[in-house]
Enzyme design. Sequence first.
Site, mmCIF file in Angstrom:
data_model
loop_
_atom_site.group_PDB
_atom_site.id
_atom_site.type_symbol
_atom_site.label_atom_id
_atom_site.label_comp_id
_atom_site.label_asym_id
_atom_site.label_seq_id
_atom_site.Cartn_x
_atom_site.Cartn_y
_atom_site.Cartn_z
ATOM 1 N N GLY A 78 -1.632 -22.837 -54.020
ATOM 2 C CA GLY A 78 -3.054 -22.518 -54.139
ATOM 3 C C GLY A 78 -3.549 -22.538 -55.575
ATOM 4 O O GLY A 78 -2.896 -23.113 -56.447
ATOM 5 N N GLU A 127 5.191 -35.051 -60.157
ATOM 6 C CA GLU A 127 6.211 -35.223 -61.202
ATOM 7 C C GLU A 127 6.070 -34.159 -62.283
ATOM 8 O O GLU A 127 6.931 -34.013 -63.135
ATOM 9 C CB GLU A 127 6.083 -36.615 -61.833
ATOM 10 N N LYS A 128 4.959 -33.428 -62.260
ATOM 11 C CA LYS A 128 4.783 -32.304 -63.193
ATOM 12 C C LYS A 128 5.995 -31.373 -63.108
ATOM 13 O O LYS A 128 6.504 -30.891 -64.113
ATOM 14 C CB LYS A 128 3.497 -31.556 -62.822
ATOM 15 N N ASP A 129 6.464 -31.141 -61.863
ATOM 16 C CA ASP A 129 7.669 -30.326 -61.634
ATOM 17 C C ASP A 129 8.813 -31.295 -61.317
ATOM 18 O O ASP A 129 9.239 -31.418 -60.171
ATOM 19 C CB ASP A 129 7.417 -29.354 -60.486
ATOM 20 N N HIS A 150 -3.391 -30.977 -57.887
ATOM 21 C CA HIS A 150 -3.119 -30.837 -56.450
ATOM 22 C C HIS A 150 -3.909 -31.883 -55.655
ATOM 23 O O HIS A 150 -3.385 -32.507 -54.725
ATOM 24 C CB HIS A 150 -3.528 -29.446 -55.953
ATOM 25 N N SER A 164 -2.087 -24.309 -62.547
ATOM 26 C CA SER A 164 -2.783 -23.073 -62.178
ATOM 27 C C SER A 164 -2.594 -22.036 -63.284
ATOM 28 O O SER A 164 -3.443 -21.173 -63.494
ATOM 29 C CB SER A 164 -2.247 -22.533 -60.858
#
Length: 300
Positions: A35, A153-155, A41, A191
């Site tokens: 969220g 791909e951020k994570d 996202h 976030s």
Amino acid sequence: MAPAISTIRTVTGMRRRVAQWRNEGHRVALVPTMGALHDGHLSLVAKAKDEGADKVIVSIFVNPTQFGAGEDFDAYPRDEKGDLAKLTEAGVDVAYVPDAKQMFAPGFATRVHVKGLTEGLCGASRPGHFDGVTTIVAKLLLQCAPDFAVFGEKDYQQLLAIKRMVADLDIPAEIVGAAIVRDEDGLARSSRNAYLSRMQRELAPLLHRTLQDMAYDLGEGRPIGDAIAASKFRLESAGFKVDYLEVVDPKTLQPVDGLLEGPARALVAAFLGKTRLIDNIALKPKQRQRDRKSKDEAPE
Ligand code: AMP
């Protein structure tokens, strides 16, 4: 105005909906999130549609098991109303919003652990974090039974761990990676950026700039150890506290040393005050960059 999105809060409700879609022959995609949705996202939703999804589910679950003691679980930004408006706007079919009771039946005792890939980098500084992630993602994949699921791909370490888990457990869903979405100044959308003070926000893009400069230097043949030390020094001098900065094999996440001789990935985690930011960048060896340059310069 687009009709309000359908919100499903139970496992049985979700299963019923997907079964119906399957009967109708639809291709279903899942985008798992916690969220506080932003353009990063929403880019995963766009990717799901590009990849041929007829129906897109976005799950929203702030997963307590992936936060360590003293981390920001309680403070993590939550805005269900705002999220549902964004998902409606993005043309998402279902927001799947299970609560902790749906996710953890009484007596819940199972953990999914991916060895190897989860041990270094974020896994080293956040013990138990990836077990929390893979356990919940396994459950979401089993609950929603999508044809494929999209992860950022951020994570990067998370993406590889989930691909490994899905292959090892024969979960019948394809895992699709999506490029990092950034603000105009290069800061990866997150976030957690909401925690940054104005001054920290001004400083934050240095994280990406440092990775970019490092990628250039490594492409030019600078030794990896040397480039890492210089980049850490640059970040620390500016006020970051570097958790890790590593150059690793892009598939195994094992550290790479010496000179860049094949594709690799640089991954960084650094604190600005209490806020932990992560970022990463693909690295290409010198030879390839040279080859590309001479190809670009070659006459038609
Ligand atoms: P989160 O809500 O932070 O757990 O993230 C949910 C999904 O969105 C994960 O697959 C993340 O990798 C992805 N994501 C988060 N930020 C970005 C971004 N800036 N660009 C692309 N994907 C992102």
